[in-house]
Scaffold this motif. Structure first.
Motif, mmCIF file in Angstrom:
data_model
loop_
_atom_site.group_PDB
_atom_site.id
_atom_site.type_symbol
_atom_site.label_atom_id
_atom_site.label_comp_id
_atom_site.label_asym_id
_atom_site.label_seq_id
_atom_site.Cartn_x
_atom_site.Cartn_y
_atom_site.Cartn_z
ATOM 1 N N HIS A 1 54.724 40.210 44.437
ATOM 2 C CA HIS A 1 54.137 41.541 43.396
ATOM 3 C C HIS A 1 52.638 41.837 43.657
ATOM 4 C CE1 HIS A 1 58.058 41.105 41.653
ATOM 5 N NE2 HIS A 1 57.716 39.937 41.340
ATOM 6 N N ALA A 2 52.081 41.103 44.390
ATOM 7 C CA ALA A 2 50.563 41.632 44.544
ATOM 8 C C ALA A 2 50.257 41.073 45.936
ATOM 9 C CB ALA A 2 49.621 41.076 43.445
ATOM 10 N N ASP A 3 49.115 41.436 46.525
ATOM 11 C CA ASP A 3 48.653 40.855 47.961
ATOM 12 C C ASP A 3 47.353 40.156 47.737
ATOM 13 O OD1 ASP A 3 46.871 42.943 47.420
ATOM 14 O OD2 ASP A 3 47.526 44.235 49.112
ATOM 15 N N HIS A 4 47.030 39.706 46.472
ATOM 16 C CA HIS A 4 46.033 39.079 46.221
ATOM 17 C C HIS A 4 46.154 38.230 44.858
ATOM 18 C CE1 HIS A 4 44.083 41.705 43.555
ATOM 19 N NE2 HIS A 4 44.457 42.706 44.282
ATOM 20 N N PHE A 5 45.395 37.447 44.570
ATOM 21 C CA PHE A 5 45.059 36.480 43.318
ATOM 22 C C PHE A 5 44.023 36.465 42.755
ATOM 23 C CE2 PHE A 5 44.987 32.045 41.818
ATOM 24 C CZ PHE A 5 45.488 32.480 40.272
ATOM 25 N N ARG A 6 43.349 37.965 42.277
ATOM 26 C CA ARG A 6 42.330 38.165 41.694
ATOM 27 C C ARG A 6 42.476 38.581 40.158
ATOM 28 N NH1 ARG A 6 38.274 34.954 43.603
ATOM 29 N NH2 ARG A 6 36.861 36.384 42.417
#
Length: 396
Positions: free
Chosen positions: A343-348
């Motif tokens: 659901h997102a291309d990163h984990f920030r």
């Protein structure tokens, strides 16, 4: 095979299930229960979203990844949920200031209109300086400013209890007058949201009473007086037994929105005298499985509902674990699993909260979610958890 750390630091080998969840998305709202999914936000990876700001200074404004944040809301709408926006799940009171929250509400309102989704919005007083005294008039103006933004977004207002009001108001009559004035201004019935002093000590004396029973009765009297303006209530923390007892005291037809993450399947299924509806971040975590459960319940299949939802309890209990079961850091697990799920291309995250949970905790969250078959693309999830563990010093 993935090497996963246990809480004691030992490593175990885990074979990913390889079982993905077939898409059963249906944006039709549920009919048997009102279900509001409190949604997490995704931080902008190029912004200085640091934890608490410079020493002795206020935290800097936090920036969101708008594309990823709004895409996740479309995911929830696609499964039939009402999105509950700008609550603590979206870092209200924990990094997200009012101007950014207002922008989030406006953008979510526009997205909701574009896809035919339903939206509910937290209305609070967090634009007031918590370290300065405020009068009742100041609190009312703050509520009204936020209520106007919610109304313009076409959202149901979730009017949250305010520590500023608890400090400013002294009598039951003052509380009743504040809420009566707010309810006169809404175009659709609202949800009243009351967090008890066990979770927010600043709410001691809310409704003008320090005793729990006296405060509860004043609350119920307010509900009865304005029953046409109030869709339902959320009160937490409550044991399952106390929740059932309180929902039976509500005016007829008024909903009790559970936020429970320990016995929610039982409370929502209900008993012969009623059931709970739901306002919870749990459904951010398990949206596809929960949607199947509510579709079964819509069809009158209570056993099918429980067979879908009961297996999710271990994952929910894990993600929400913490001191007093009221940890602030459940959001880390939500954002992490959403990243694993594509659901997102990163984990920030806002306030750099991606570091707020341990590597073993997040790895166990992956394992429980994979065992549920929660990921639409299990190969992507396995690849990403492997990347995360490798970068965390666990050779794969």
């Amino acid at each position: 095979m993935i090497r996963i750390p246990a809480p004691d630091g030992s490593l175990t080998s885990y074979q990913p299930s390889g079982t993905g969840r077939a898409s059963t998305a249906d944006s039709t709202p549920f009919t048997s229960r009102s279900v509001l999914a409190a949604a997490h936000v995704v931080g902008d990876p190029l912004a200085a979203n640091e934890p608490f700001g410079p020493p002795l200074g206020p935290p800097p404004p936090q920036a969101l990844d708008w594309d990823a944040t709004l895409a996740f809301r479309r995911h929830l709408w696609a499964h039939g949920f009402t999105v509950a926006e700008a609550l603590d799940t979206a870092h209200r009171g924990a990094g997200l200031d009012w101007p950014t929250a207002a922008e989030l509400v406006r953008r979510s309102g526009a997205e909701a209109r574009s896809v035919g989704g339903r939206l509910a919005v937290g209305v609070w007083t967090d634009q007031l300086d918590p370290f300065s005294p405020h009068g009742v008039d100041d609190v009312v103006k703050a509520y009204e400013q936020q209520l106007e933004v919610a109304e313009e977004a076409g959202a149901t207002a979730i009017i949250q209890a305010s520590t500023a009001l608890a400090q400013a108001a002294g009598s039951p009559e003052e509380y009743a007058a504040v809420y009566a004035g707010l309810l006169e201004q809404v175009s659709r019935p609202v949800v009243l949201h009351w967090l008890l002093p066990e979770w927010v000590p600043g709410h001691t004396g809310y409704w003008g009473h320090t005793g729990r029973e006296e405060a509860t009765q004043a609350f119920i009297d307010l509900l009865a007086t304005h029953r046409d303006k109030i869709d339902g209530v959320k009160v937490a923390p409550l044991s399952a037994e106390d929740e059932v007892a309180l929902r039976r005291r509500l005016p007829e037809g008024m909903r009790f929105y559970t936020g429970d993450y320990d016995t929610y399947s039982e409370l929502i299924a209900g008993d012969g005298q009623g059931h709970s509806d739901a306002l919870s971040p749990v459904f951010d975590l398990i949206a596809p499985v929960a949607a199947d459960a509510f579709r079964a319940l819509d069809a009158g299949d209570v056993e099918g509902f429980r067979s879908h939802l009961d297996p999710t309890l271990d994952l929910a209990r894990h993600i929400f674990e913490g001191p007093g079961r009221s940890t602030l850091f459940f959001k880390t697990g939500l954002a992490f699993l959403a990243w694993l799920g594509g659901h997102a291309d990163h984990f920030r995250m806002v306030w750099a909260e991606q570091g707020a949970r341990s590597v073993p905790h997040l790895a166990q969250g992956y394992r429980l979610a994979d065992e549920l078959g929660l990921f639409a693309d299990p190969e992507l999830a396995a690849h990403r958890i492997g990347q995360y563990l490798s970068l965390s010093g666990i050779e794969q």
